[in-house]
Design a protein around this motif. Structure first.
Motif, PDB file in Angstrom:
ATOM      1  N   LEU A 162      42.978  32.168  43.518  1.00  0.00           N
ATOM      2  CA  LEU A 162      42.880  30.814  43.575  1.00  0.00           C
ATOM      3  C   LEU A 162      41.957  30.174  42.306  1.00  0.00           C
ATOM      4  CD1 LEU A 162      42.322  30.599  47.238  1.00  0.00           C
ATOM      5  CD2 LEU A 162      44.266  30.953  46.181  1.00  0.00           C
ATOM      6  N   PRO A 163      42.295  28.900  42.285  1.00  0.00           N
ATOM      7  CA  PRO A 163      41.232  28.285  41.140  1.00  0.00           C
ATOM      8  C   PRO A 163      39.759  28.589  41.245  1.00  0.00           C
ATOM      9  CG  PRO A 163      42.820  26.697  42.423  1.00  0.00           C
ATOM     10  CD  PRO A 163      42.758  28.139  43.229  1.00  0.00           C
ATOM     11  N   GLY A 164      39.034  28.506  40.323  1.00  0.00           N
ATOM     12  CA  GLY A 164      37.723  28.872  40.330  1.00  0.00           C
ATOM     13  C   GLY A 164      37.382  30.362  40.184  1.00  0.00           C
ATOM     14  N   GLY A 165      38.672  31.157  40.201  1.00  0.00           N
ATOM     15  CA  GLY A 165      38.349  32.532  39.589  1.00  0.00           C
ATOM     16  C   GLY A 165      38.194  33.304  41.127  1.00  0.00           C
ATOM     17  N   SER A 166      38.573  32.670  42.223  1.00  0.00           N
ATOM     18  CA  SER A 166      38.350  33.599  43.586  1.00  0.00           C
ATOM     19  C   SER A 166      39.658  34.229  43.809  1.00  0.00           C
ATOM     20  CB  SER A 166      37.846  32.519  44.664  1.00  0.00           C
ATOM     21  OG  SER A 166      38.940  31.742  44.812  1.00  0.00           O
ATOM     22  N   TRP A 167      39.413  35.302  44.683  1.00  0.00           N
ATOM     23  CA  TRP A 167      40.494  36.248  45.083  1.00  0.00           C
ATOM     24  C   TRP A 167      40.707  36.360  46.711  1.00  0.00           C
ATOM     25  CZ3 TRP A 167      39.209  42.130  44.889  1.00  0.00           C
ATOM     26  CH2 TRP A 167      40.185  43.036  45.284  1.00  0.00           C
ATOM     27  N   LEU A 168      41.886  35.846  47.110  1.00  0.00           N
ATOM     28  CA  LEU A 168      41.859  35.834  48.524  1.00  0.00           C
ATOM     29  C   LEU A 168      42.814  37.101  49.029  1.00  0.00           C
ATOM     30  CD1 LEU A 168      41.880  34.511  51.370  1.00  0.00           C
ATOM     31  CD2 LEU A 168      44.143  33.074  50.454  1.00  0.00           C
TER      32      LEU A 168
END
Ligand code: SF4
Length: 339
Positions: A241-247
């Protein structure tokens, strides 16, 4: 379980669960050698051994009366995968360094397990990277196994080892297999009564094209990736996801349970608030933004298609809970963030 007779030498066999490694065990057992199969635990294979008492790997060994030992080399393995001295194969498989690390660890256990040498199920020329003649030699040299490593299935194509020269093993009863064919191994499986074995090369996720691509991208994004991250990378659907996160979203109950077992401090768990549905784990979240996107992606994998649903976001390690009412994510959103 076979018992060791006082004069028989003990050998440690690198055991992958594949047919070749079990044939290696049987050939040596047949010579009266006490065999201990070593099952390695890494983030990419053997990890199930850590949590399950009875894996199919263990069952096959028990069926054939072979003692086994588990060796957890997860941290060292991950370090090696990030930067293998001998490079990768077609995908993210660092086969030569992988074998070096396992042989090295087997050699370290010789004294403790009262064993005289190490053996593998390698077949000369079967695999392009780690089973070329020069690669077999490099593995022996770089693992510090000179004179202590036997390849019983291809021994007759290789120079006699100290193990054979000292008479610990009868060279005339070893094999001269080579190449990619499986005919001889299938015949040997019949002879030794080996009924259960996986397809060749099955099981190594580092040789899987889709997973390799994901791992490569993750190593580039997060060089500090740890064992828990790597195990998580192998289950569920993944979104960056934007902002460098991981779902990560579970695809079935088993994956939901596995995801829950991997949640740690700082992660956000996502569930549907009112109805059953998949479990999500959101990691590396640095900002409160994008919760709507994460919630809508989770919603996408429920039966709810047309009306808004409530998604519960719980921060692990705190009491913080947030409820978001959202519609399922569009095709566009899914395609933009899916990895
Ligand atoms: S295929 Fe996987 S397990 Fe086998 S040697 Fe290569 S990296 Fe290691």
């Amino acid at each position: 379980m076979s018992t060791k007779s006082p004069n028989s030498p003990t050998c440690l066999v690198l055991y992958s669960g594949g047919l070749d490694s079990i044939i290696a065990c049987k050939i040596l057992q047949e010579q009266g050698i006490h065999v201990i199969a070593l099952c390695f635990i890494t983030p990419f294979f053997g990890y199930k051994l850590k949590s399950r008492k009875n894996t199919s790997k263990k069952k096959v060994l028990a069926d054939h009366g072979i003692q086994f030992e588990e060796i957890d080399i997860s941290d060292a393995y991950l370090k090696m995968v990030k930067n293998p001295k001998h490079g990768y194969g077609k995908y993210m498989n660092p086969c030569i360094d992988c074998k070096i690390l396992m042989v090295q660890n087997a050699i370290k256990r010789l004294g403790e397990l009262n064993a005289s040498f190490v053996a593998t199920g390698d077949i000369l020329g079967q695999r392009p990277m780690s089973q070329r003649r020069d690669a077999l030699r490099i593995i022996e040299r770089d693992s510090g196994a000179d004179g202590l490593l036997l390849r019983p299935l291809s021994a007759l194509h290789l120079p006699a080892t100290d193990i054979e020269n000292k008479g610990l093993v009868d060279r005339s009863r070893l094999l001269g297999l080579s190449g990619r064919g499986r005919k001889d191994q299938i015949v040997l499986a019949g002879r030794y009564g080996i009924k259960e074995y996986p397809a060749p090369a099955g099981g190594c996720v580092l040789a899987d094209p889709i997973l390799s691509q994901r791992l490569k991208r993750m190593f580039d994004l997060w060089p500090e990736l740890d064992v828990n991250d790597c195990v998580l990378a192998q289950i569920g659907r993944h979104f960056f996801l934007p902002g460098g996160s991981w779902l990560v979203i579970g695809r079935d109950e088993k994956e939901n349970a596995k995801i829950i077992s991997l949640i740690r401090k700082g992660d956000i768990k996502l569930d549907l608030a009112r109805v059953p549905g998949p479990t999500g784990l959101w990691r590396k979240v640095n900002t409160g933004a994008y919760t709507d996107i994460a919630a809508s992606i989770l919603c996408r994998y429920t039966k709810v298609k047309k009306h808004p649903e409530e998604v519960k976001l719980s921060s692990h390690g705190t009491e913080k809970i947030k409820i978001i009412r959202t519609l399922p994510a569009s095709d566009d959103t899914i395609n933009r963030y899916r990895m």
